[in-house]
Design an enzyme around this catalytic site. Structure first.
Site, short mmCIF file in Angstrom:
data_model
loop_
_atom_site.label_atom_id
_atom_site.label_comp_id
_atom_site.label_asym_id
_atom_site.label_seq_id
_atom_site.Cartn_x
_atom_site.Cartn_y
_atom_site.Cartn_z
N ASP A 178 0.84 -1.20 0.00
CA ASP A 178 0.00 0.00 0.00
C ASP A 178 0.88 1.26 0.00
O ASP A 178 2.11 1.16 0.13
CB ASP A 178 -0.91 -0.05 1.24
CG ASP A 178 -2.24 0.65 1.01
OD1 ASP A 178 -2.33 1.45 0.06
OD2 ASP A 178 -3.19 0.40 1.78
N SER B 288 0.02 -0.37 -4.84
CA SER B 288 -1.05 0.64 -4.75
C SER B 288 -0.57 1.99 -5.28
O SER B 288 -1.29 2.99 -5.17
CB SER B 288 -1.53 0.78 -3.31
OG SER B 288 -2.06 -0.44 -2.87
N ASP C 225 -10.72 3.18 -2.70
CA ASP C 225 -11.20 1.92 -2.13
C ASP C 225 -12.66 1.66 -2.47
O ASP C 225 -13.49 2.57 -2.43
CB ASP C 225 -11.14 1.99 -0.59
CG ASP C 225 -9.71 1.98 -0.09
OD1 ASP C 225 -8.78 2.03 -0.91
OD2 ASP C 225 -9.55 1.93 1.14
C1 GLA Z 1 -6.03 1.28 2.05
C2 GLA Z 1 -6.24 0.26 0.93
C3 GLA Z 1 -7.28 -0.76 1.36
C4 GLA Z 1 -6.84 -1.44 2.64
C5 GLA Z 1 -6.57 -0.40 3.72
C6 GLA Z 1 -5.94 -1.00 4.95
O1 GLA Z 1 -7.15 2.07 2.25
O2 GLA Z 1 -6.60 0.88 -0.25
O3 GLA Z 1 -7.48 -1.71 0.34
O4 GLA Z 1 -5.69 -2.20 2.38
O5 GLA Z 1 -5.69 0.62 3.26
O6 GLA Z 1 -5.67 -0.07 5.95
#
Ligand code: GLA
Length: 412
Positions: free
Chosen positions: A155, A187, A212
Site C-alpha cells: 500500500d 497501490s 477503495d
Molecule cells: C487502504 C487500501 C485498502 C486497505 C486499507 C488497509 O485504504 O486501499 O485496500 O488495504 O488501506 O488499511
C-alpha cells in the site's frame, strides 16, 4: 551515445519485474472489505483479524470448492501486526491474534494447497497505523520469505508520493532478488494524479488504480464509471500485469443478488483480480453460486489476457465487451431503477463485435443457447433493474440448437 543506450537497457531489464507470476488475474480471498481492522477478538471472535479467521477461511476454501474454482490466495490485509518491531527491527505479528506467528499461517495454507497473501505498506506506517516497510525493506522481505509469503500487497499510505516512482520498482527488485517468487501488487497509482503506467506495468503484477471500494451499489458503479472513462488503461493489462478495481463485495451487506452478478460480470470483462472478501461460513448460497460460476471465471481468466471496456451507454443501460481467445464476452448492465426488466435490442456495432455468425450463451441463467447470424439486424435481451445479462459469443453456427431444450443443454 551508444553506450548510454546500452546501459539504460541493461538497468531497465534488471529492474523490470519478470517473476513469471499472475499470467492470468490472481484469484483468492482477502480480509479487508468484510473484516476491515477488527482487532477485538473478545467482542468479535468470529470477525477479528486472527489465525482463527484465516484457518476457518482456508478450510472453507477447500471444502466448499473455492480452491477448485481457482481461488488460491488467502490474504491478510492491514492490522495483522504489533505496533512495534522487535529488537532486531523485524515486523512481529500480533501475539494475541496470531499466537503461532506468520510462518505457521504460511505452512497451514501451503499444506492445503493454498497460497499466502500478506499486506504491507511502502510508507512509515500502514494506512491503519501499523509499522510500514520504509527504511526496513530488506529486513521485511527476508521476513516474508521466511514465512512463506507468496503475494505482497504494498500500500502507499504515509510516504511522499514523489518517492513512489523509484521506490516501488526498487522494492520489486529486492523481492526478485530474494529468490522467492511473490506476486507484487502495488497501490502506487492509486495515490497519484498522473501515474506512469508504462513503468507501473513493467514493475508490478497488478496495481490498485483508484479509491477503495465500499459495500454499496453506488461505490461499485462509481468504480465502473471510473474505468469506463479511462479506456486507455486496458492497454496496460496483459499476462503478468493487471489493473485492479479492488475486491469483490459479493455476499456482504450492500449488494442484491442482481447487483452482485453485475460486479462479477464487469470485473471479468475488466480482466480484474477476483479477490473475495466475505465470511465463507455464513455466505448465502445464491452469492456463493455467483462466486463459483465457472463460465464467468473462465472469462476473467481467459488466456488472451485482453482487458475489455464499456462500449455503449444509453437509457441507463451499458454494454461491456471483452475479446476472448475464442469469441467475445458481452455484458448488458442495467442501472435502471424503474421496474420490470428492460428490453434492449442492439446491433453488432453497439456491442463492438464483428458481424458474423455466433453461438451465444448466457453465463448466469443459462438461457437457451442461440444462433445469431451475420445478417441479423438486432440482438435482443432483457435485463433486470440494477442487473446484468452476461453472454459469451463464440464464432460459428450450430445446427442442433433449434431442435430442443435437451439438445441445447447437452451442447454445454
Ligand atoms: C487502504 C487500501 C485498502 C486497505 C486499507 C488497509 O485504504 O486501499 O485496500 O488495504 O488501506 O488499511
Amino acid at each position: 551515445m551508444k553506450y548510454v543506450v546500452v546501459f539504460y537497457v541493461m538497468v531497465g531489464s534488471v529492474l523490470a519485474l519478470d517473476n513469471g507470476l499472475a499470467l492470468t488475474p490472481p484469484m483468492g480471498w482477502l480480509t479487508w472489505q468484510r473484516f476491515r481492522c477488527i482487532t477485538d477478538c473478545k467482542k468479535y471472535p468470529d470477525e477479528c483479524i486472527s489465525e482463527t479467521l484465516i484457518k476457518r477461511t482456508a478450510d472453507k476454501m477447500i471444502s466448499d470448492g473455492y480452491l477448485a474454482a481457482g481461488y488460491n490466495y488467502v490474504g491478510i490485509d492491514d492490522c495483522w501486526m504489533e505496533h512495534d518491531r522487535d529488537q532486531e527491527g523485524r515486523l512481529v505479528a500480533n501475539g494475541t491474534r496470531f499466537p503461532n506467528g506468520m510462518k505457521h499461517i504460511g505452512d497451514y495454507l501451503h499444506n492445503k494447497g493454498l497460497k499466502f497473501f500478506l499486506y504491507q505498506d511502502y510508507g512509515n506506517k500502514t494506512c491503519a497505523g501499523y509499522p510500514g516497510v520504509l527504511g526496513h525493506e530488506k529486513t521485511d522481505i527476508d521476513s516474508f520469505v521466511s514465512w512463506g509469503v507468496d503475494y505482497i500487497k504494498l500500500d502507499g499510505c504515509n510516504v511522499e508520493v514523489s518517492k513512489m516512482d523509484s521506490g516501488y520498482p526498487e522494492f520489486g527488485k529486492m523481492m526478485n532478488e530474494s529468490g522467492r517468487p511473490m506476486v507484487y501488487s502495488c497501490s502506487w497509482p492509486a495515490y497519484q494524479d498522473k501515474p506512469d503506467y508504462e513503468s507501473i506495468q513493467e514493475h508490478c503484477n497488478l496495481w490498485r488504480n483508484a479509491d477503495d471500494i465500499q459495500d454499496s451499489w453506488s461505490s461499485l458503479t462509481s468504480i465502473m464509471d471510473w474505468f469506463a472513462a479511462r479506456p486507455e488503461l486496458a492497454s496496460y493489462a496483459g499476462p503478468g500485469h493487471w489493473n485492479d478495481p479492488d475486491m469483490l463485495l459479493i455476499g456482504n451487506f450492500g449488494l442484491s443478488v442482481d447487483q452482485a452478478r453485475v460486479q462479477m460480470a464487469v470485473w471479468s470483462v475488466l480482466a480484474a483480480p477476483l479477490m473475495m472478501s466475505v465470511d465463507l461460513d455464513t455466505i448465502r448460497d445464491e452469492f456463493k453460486q455467483i462466486l463459483l460460476n465457472s463460465k464467468v471465471i473462465e472469462v476473467d481468466q481467459d488466456e488472451l489476457g485482453k482487458q475489455g471496456m464499456r462500449v455503449w451507454n444509453k437509457s441507463k443501460c451499458e454494454i461491456w465487451t471483452r475479446e476472448l481467445s475464442a469469441g467475445f464476452a458481452v455484458a448488458f448492465v442495467s442501472r435502471r431503477d424503474d421496474g420490470a426488466p428492460y428490453t434492449l435490442r442492439v446491433t453488432f456495432e453497439d456491442m463492438k463485435i464483428p458481424k458474423q455468425n455466433y453461438i451465444v450463451q448466457e453465463l448466469f441463467d443459462q438461457e437457451n443457447i442461440r444462433n445469431i447470424r451475420s445478417d441479423d439486424e438486432r440482438f435482443e435481451t432483457r435485463v433486470n433493474p440494477s442487473g446484468v445479462k452476461f453472454y459469451k459469443f463464440v464464432p460459428g453456427q450450430n445446427n442442433e440448437i433449434k431442435r430442443s431444450a435437451e439438445v441445447i443443454y447437452f451442447l454445454e
